[in-house]
Structure formats: structure tokens, C-alpha cells
Design a protein around this motif. Structure first.
Motif, mmCIF file in Angstrom:
data_model
loop_
_atom_site.group_PDB
_atom_site.id
_atom_site.type_symbol
_atom_site.label_atom_id
_atom_site.label_comp_id
_atom_site.label_asym_id
_atom_site.label_seq_id
_atom_site.Cartn_x
_atom_site.Cartn_y
_atom_site.Cartn_z
ATOM 1 N N ALA A 74 7.810 20.698 -0.917
ATOM 2 C CA ALA A 74 8.386 19.328 -0.021
ATOM 3 C C ALA A 74 7.608 19.067 0.441
ATOM 4 N N LEU A 75 7.785 20.051 1.828
ATOM 5 C CA LEU A 75 6.482 19.072 3.161
ATOM 6 C C LEU A 75 5.371 17.814 2.274
ATOM 7 N N VAL A 76 3.848 19.163 1.855
ATOM 8 C CA VAL A 76 3.024 19.187 1.352
ATOM 9 C C VAL A 76 3.151 17.664 0.649
ATOM 10 N N ILE A 77 4.212 17.672 -1.159
ATOM 11 C CA ILE A 77 4.610 16.258 -1.182
ATOM 12 C C ILE A 77 4.721 15.493 -0.206
ATOM 13 N N MET A 78 5.597 15.756 0.719
ATOM 14 C CA MET A 78 5.766 14.591 1.595
ATOM 15 C C MET A 78 4.845 13.915 2.310
ATOM 16 N N PHE A 79 3.627 14.941 2.467
ATOM 17 C CA PHE A 79 2.468 14.384 3.346
ATOM 18 C C PHE A 79 1.788 13.459 2.470
ATOM 19 N N PHE A 80 1.850 14.061 1.063
ATOM 20 C CA PHE A 80 0.840 12.861 -0.150
ATOM 21 C C PHE A 80 1.481 11.558 -0.028
ATOM 22 N N PHE A 81 3.099 11.665 -0.524
ATOM 23 C CA PHE A 81 3.279 10.350 -0.556
ATOM 24 C C PHE A 81 3.571 9.513 0.778
ATOM 25 N N GLY A 82 3.640 9.743 1.969
ATOM 26 C CA GLY A 82 2.881 9.043 2.981
ATOM 27 C C GLY A 82 2.017 8.496 2.813
ATOM 28 N N ALA A 83 0.679 9.160 2.527
ATOM 29 C CA ALA A 83 -0.762 8.771 2.365
ATOM 30 C C ALA A 83 -0.387 7.764 0.857
ATOM 31 N N TYR A 84 -0.092 7.298 -0.263
ATOM 32 C CA TYR A 84 -0.361 6.805 -0.951
ATOM 33 C C TYR A 84 0.282 6.065 -0.867
ATOM 34 N N ALA A 85 1.351 6.222 -0.149
ATOM 35 C CA ALA A 85 2.841 5.116 0.004
ATOM 36 C C ALA A 85 2.417 4.231 1.220
ATOM 37 N N PHE A 86 1.775 4.703 1.696
ATOM 38 C CA PHE A 86 1.031 3.405 2.768
ATOM 39 C C PHE A 86 -0.895 2.302 1.970
ATOM 40 N N VAL A 87 -1.061 3.238 0.958
ATOM 41 C CA VAL A 87 -2.056 2.682 1.035
ATOM 42 C C VAL A 87 -1.108 1.237 -0.508
ATOM 43 N N TRP A 88 -0.119 1.533 -1.400
ATOM 44 C CA TRP A 88 0.509 1.095 -1.695
ATOM 45 C C TRP A 88 1.154 -0.767 -0.805
ATOM 46 N N GLY A 89 1.560 -0.290 0.330
ATOM 47 C CA GLY A 89 2.038 -1.458 1.279
ATOM 48 C C GLY A 89 1.138 -1.241 1.469
ATOM 49 N N THR A 90 -0.036 -1.972 1.368
ATOM 50 C CA THR A 90 -1.311 -2.329 2.264
ATOM 51 C C THR A 90 -1.663 -3.352 1.589
ATOM 52 N N ILE A 91 -1.997 -2.659 -0.187
ATOM 53 C CA ILE A 91 -2.590 -3.664 -1.679
ATOM 54 C C ILE A 91 -1.310 -4.385 -1.889
ATOM 55 N N SER A 92 -0.382 -4.019 -2.087
ATOM 56 C CA SER A 92 0.320 -5.073 -2.108
ATOM 57 C C SER A 92 1.038 -6.351 -1.278
ATOM 58 N N THR A 93 0.828 -6.066 -0.239
ATOM 59 C CA THR A 93 0.765 -6.957 1.056
ATOM 60 C C THR A 93 -0.203 -8.182 1.541
ATOM 61 N N THR A 94 -0.904 -7.073 1.203
ATOM 62 C CA THR A 94 -2.420 -8.346 0.837
ATOM 63 C C THR A 94 -2.786 -8.918 0.092
ATOM 64 N N VAL A 95 -2.385 -8.233 -1.184
ATOM 65 C CA VAL A 95 -2.551 -9.172 -2.790
ATOM 66 C C VAL A 95 -1.523 -10.165 -2.252
ATOM 67 N N ARG A 96 -0.227 -10.348 -2.355
ATOM 68 C CA ARG A 96 0.348 -11.239 -2.072
ATOM 69 C C ARG A 96 -0.129 -11.913 -1.020
ATOM 70 N N GLN A 97 -0.105 -12.071 -0.143
ATOM 71 C CA GLN A 97 -1.258 -12.449 1.063
ATOM 72 C C GLN A 97 -2.295 -13.628 0.471
ATOM 73 N N ARG A 98 -3.336 -13.119 -0.365
ATOM 74 C CA ARG A 98 -4.401 -13.442 -1.078
ATOM 75 C C ARG A 98 -3.466 -15.023 -2.184
ATOM 76 N N LEU A 99 -2.485 -14.978 -2.436
ATOM 77 C CA LEU A 99 -1.996 -15.167 -3.873
ATOM 78 C C LEU A 99 -1.284 -16.629 -3.671
ATOM 79 N N VAL A 100 -0.731 -16.262 -2.347
ATOM 80 C CA VAL A 100 0.663 -17.203 -1.851
ATOM 81 C C VAL A 100 0.003 -18.796 -0.820
ATOM 82 N N PRO A 101 -0.068 -20.153 -1.169
ATOM 83 C CA PRO A 101 -0.475 -21.092 -0.120
ATOM 84 C C PRO A 101 0.471 -20.654 1.035
ATOM 85 N N ALA A 102 -0.191 -21.479 2.529
ATOM 86 C CA ALA A 102 -0.068 -21.159 3.601
ATOM 87 C C ALA A 102 1.583 -22.055 3.864
ATOM 88 N N GLU A 103 1.157 -22.872 2.998
ATOM 89 C CA GLU A 103 2.938 -23.818 3.488
ATOM 90 C C GLU A 103 4.262 -22.696 2.882
#
Length: 418
Positions: free
Chosen positions: A324-353
Motif C-alpha cells: 500500500a505504501l508503494v502504491i501511495m508513493f506512485f499515486f502522489g507522483a501521478y496525481a501531481f502530474v495530473w493536477g499540474t497538467i489539468s490546471t495548465t490546460v484550463r488556464q491556457r484555454l480560458v480568457p483572462a476575464e
């Protein structure tokens, strides 16, 4: 060889980005301290599971009540000043709690009220704060900027802050909250060093109308919802986040029981799961720049969501704590990547206003999904056992991934709306 400062916050991203980063990291230290201290404080005042759970609920309930309003307000005013004001409100609320604790007059109802007021101010901090980065850096640097902000959250809020909060609470119940007051106040000072951010542009009100007049808040909220509904890529991204938060939260709501009873890990082992997740996230921060240069966002999103499905299956099948600890380690890694990418994609597509309103809808979806998922997970675990929520999450996430596999390419390849 570049300096540490250049590696963390490259000069090309500007001085204001460094002030934003410093403010965010400092604030996250205080929030991480409270992450451990607040539940300990509530548990020291009551043994009622309902009241203990209420302390956690009151942290995200404000998102459901005020999230959309916070987005509309962030799109009306100077977002930097809004962050400063809301963080100042958080510091005042915490200072009041410290007074109650130091005078011995604090009780569970005061603490719960503080949790709600603090959570409400945090809604406005997070909503307005999420709109600042696209105003400071070029679109090409949004991925790196979000990665650096996420790194501060992982290191300060999830990794270093909680142990410090528990240590300070042992020294005296007021100490962790006094430290948090200092951190939040310092975050206000740091972000004040940024240049004044422009008020988000608004469409012309037409001939004879005064541009300084604002329509009712609900009109702005409706405008943001309409834009989101008419923009398929962003709409699909928000729906993906909503559904995956439902499936994720179902087992996470009973994780403490799963770890202590099913895996027999004990309280220390349960705490180690959080540490393992944070450690995986820190590793991902070091590799994100390489991933962004060598792997497309569409591929990364598909890989990350596939790993989410496999994680649920792995937790459903494992009976061993170290696995479970090993699984959770990889969860933390890919969850960070997902959070960063999804936020970046949204910010690029949405107008400033519209950044504030769309970000707030996204966050309401996040917390709404958590509420729904935790409620489902509790019922499922009660009826079918502690591994059942993981099976529910596995099936739900797998079906969702099949449905969104092709649209992911359309999300990533979409162009910003002018």
C-alpha cells in the motif's frame, strides 16, 4: 551552472512570479501546520464522531456555498488585492482563535465557527490566487509555473507542515495557530510586493453604459456557466475532474479504517500513507520539466488516468501494508502530474476575464465530487466491506476513462477563445 533560484524560478518568468511563489509557499507552511493541529484541537475537545467529522466538512462546505460567487468577484477586481484581503481575514480569524485558546475560553463551537470562517476566506484566496499565474507568465511557462506552485503545496502543506503542527500542538494548543498567523500575514506582505495586477477586462457594456457599473453577481456567474457549457474542451475537462473526484473520494473517505483495520497498519502506518504520497509528488516535481519537454500532454493525461484506474484495483486486491505504501508513493507522483497538467490546460484555454469564474466552477466540481464520493464510499463500505469502495472506484474510473480517451486529444489541442 545556474543558481538554485534560477532553477526554481527562472528569471524569464519575472520578478512578480517569484513574489507569488514565495507568498504561496509561505502560506502553505501555515496551512500544513493547521492540517495536523486543527483535527487534534477538535479531538481534544470532543469525542463525538459527528463533531469531529463536522470540523472536516466545514473546511470544504464554503466551496459549495460561495465558490461560484468567489469566481465572479475575482473576475471583477484586482486579484492580487483580493488575495491580500482574504488572507488578511484568515489571519484575523486565526488571531481570534488564539485569544480564545490563550485565555482558556475556547470550546468546540467556537472552533467549528472558526473552521467555517477560515474556510470561507480560503475560498476567495484560492480562487483569486489561481488566476494570477496566467497574468504573470507566458502560456509556454504555465506548466513550469504550476509545477513550482504545486511543489510548494506538497513540500510545505503535505510533507513538512503536518509534523510541525503536531509538534507545536504538543507544546501548547495555541502555538500552531500562532505560527499560522505569522505565515499567513507574511504571505500578505510577500504578495504585496508584486506589481498591481490589472482588473480583468470586461466586454463593453454598449453605448451609453458606464463600464464601471457591474451587473448583479448572479449575472456574472451565469455568464461564466454559459461560456463553460459552450466550450466543449473545457467543459469536458471539468466533467472529467468531477467524476474522477467522485470515484477517488469513495475509498478515501474510509481510508483510515481501510489502513488500520483491513491492512492492520495502525495509526503510524496510516500517517505513513500520506507521507508516501507527498514523497511521490516531490519526485514528480523534479521530473515534470523533462516530462513536459518529451511527452505530449495528451499522452500524459491518458497515462495518469490509467494509473488511477490501476491504483484502485491494486488497493482492492492488496492485503499488505508495505505494498500500500508503494502504491501511495506512485499515486502522489501521478496525481501531481495530473493536477499540474489539468490546471495548465484550463488556464491556457480560458480568457483572462473568465479565469476566476471557470476556476471556481472547477473547484466546486472538485469539492462536490468529494462530498458525493465520500457519502457513497461510507454507505458502500458499511454494506459490503472496506474493500468495496475500491472496487466501485475501479469500475467507475475505468468506464469513465473509456469514454474520455478520445476527447482528451481534443481538450489538449483546442485553441484559446479570443
Amino acid at each position: 551552472m545556474p543558481s538554485l533560484g534560477e532553477l526554481v524560478a527562472p528569471r524569464r518568468m519575472g520578478r512578480d512570479f517569484r513574489w507569488l511563489l514565495a507568498s504561496s509557499w509561505t502560506s502553505n507552511v501555515g496551512d500544513g501546520v493547521a492540517l495536523a493541529a486543527a483535527p487534534l484541537l477538535i479531538a481534544s475537545m470532543t469525542s463525538s464522531p459527528i463533531l469531529v467529522a463536522a470540523g472536516a466538512i466545514l473546511q470544504f462546505l464554503p466551496w459549495l456555498l460561495f465558490g461560484l460567487h468567489a469566481g465572479a468577484i475575482a473576475d471583477r477586481f484586482d486579484r492580487r488585492r483580493l488575495v491580500m484581503f482574504a488572507n488578511g481575514a484568515r489571519a484575523v480569524v486565526l488571531a481570534g482563535l488564539c485569544v480564545f485558546l490563550l485565555t482558556g475560553t475556547a470550546n468546540i463551537w467556537i472552533v467549528l465557527a472558526v473552521a467555517f470562517l477560515y474556510g470561507t476566506a480560503e475560498v476567495f484566496v484560492d480562487t483569486a490566487g489561481s488566476t494570477l499565474l496566467p497574468m504573470l507568465v507566458k502560456p509556454a511557462d504555465l506548466g513550469l509555473g504550476n509545477a513550482r506552485l504545486q511543489a510548494g503545496y506538497l513540500v510545505a502543506n503535505q510533507f513538512a507542515g503536518p509534523p510541525l503542527g503536531a509538534f507545536l500542538f504538543a507544546a501548547g494548543s495555541a502555538w500552531p495557530f500562532l505560527v499560522e498567523v505569522v505565515c499567513v500575514a507574511l504571505a500578505v506582505v510577500l504578495i504585496s510586493r508584486m506589481a498591481k495586477t490589472p482588473v480583468p477586462p470586461r466586454p463593453s457594456a454598449g453605448s451609453g453604459a458606464q463600464e464601471t457599473e457591474h451587473p448583479p453577481v448572479h449575472t456574472d456567474i451565469a455568464e461564466g456557466l454559459r461560456w463553460l457549457w459552450r466550450n466543449p474542451p473545457v467543459r469536458m475537462l471539468v466533467l472529467i475532474i468531477l467524476v474522477f473526484n467522485v470515484t477517488w473520494a469513495a475509498p478515501w473517505g474510509v481510508l483510515v479504517l481501510y489502513a488500520t483495520e483491513h491492512l492492520q497498519m495502525g495509526a503510524v502506518g496510516y500517517g505513513a500513507l500520506t507521507t508516501a504520497s507527498a514523497a511521490g509528488g516531490i519526485l514528480a516535481t523534479l521530473s515534470f520539466g523533462w516530462l513536459e519537454r518529451h511527452v505530449s500532454f495528451a499522452t500524459l493525461m491518458r497515462v495518469v488516468l490509467s494509473l488511477e484506474v490501476l491504483m484502485h484495483l491494486s488497493f482492492a486486491l492488496t492485503t499488505t501494508g508495505w505494498v500500500a505504501l508503494v502504491i501511495m508513493f506512485f499515486f502522489g507522483a501521478y496525481a501531481f502530474v495530473w493536477g499540474t497538467i489539468s490546471t495548465t490546460v484550463r488556464q491556457r484555454l480560458v480568457p483572462a476575464e473568465l479565469q476566476g469564474r471557470v476556476a471556481s466552477v472547477n473547484m466546486v466540481g472538485v469539492f462536490g465530487g468529494m462530498v458525493i464520493g465520500q457519502a457513497l464510499g461510507g454507505v458502500i463500505a458499511e454494506v459490503w466491506g472496506l474493500t468495496a469502495p475500491w472496487w466501485f472506484a475501479f469500475v467507475g474510473a475505468a468506464l469513465t476513462l473509456l469514454l474520455v480517451w478520445k476527447p482528451i486529444s481534443q481538450i489538449v489541442s483546442a485553441k484559446p477563445v479570443e
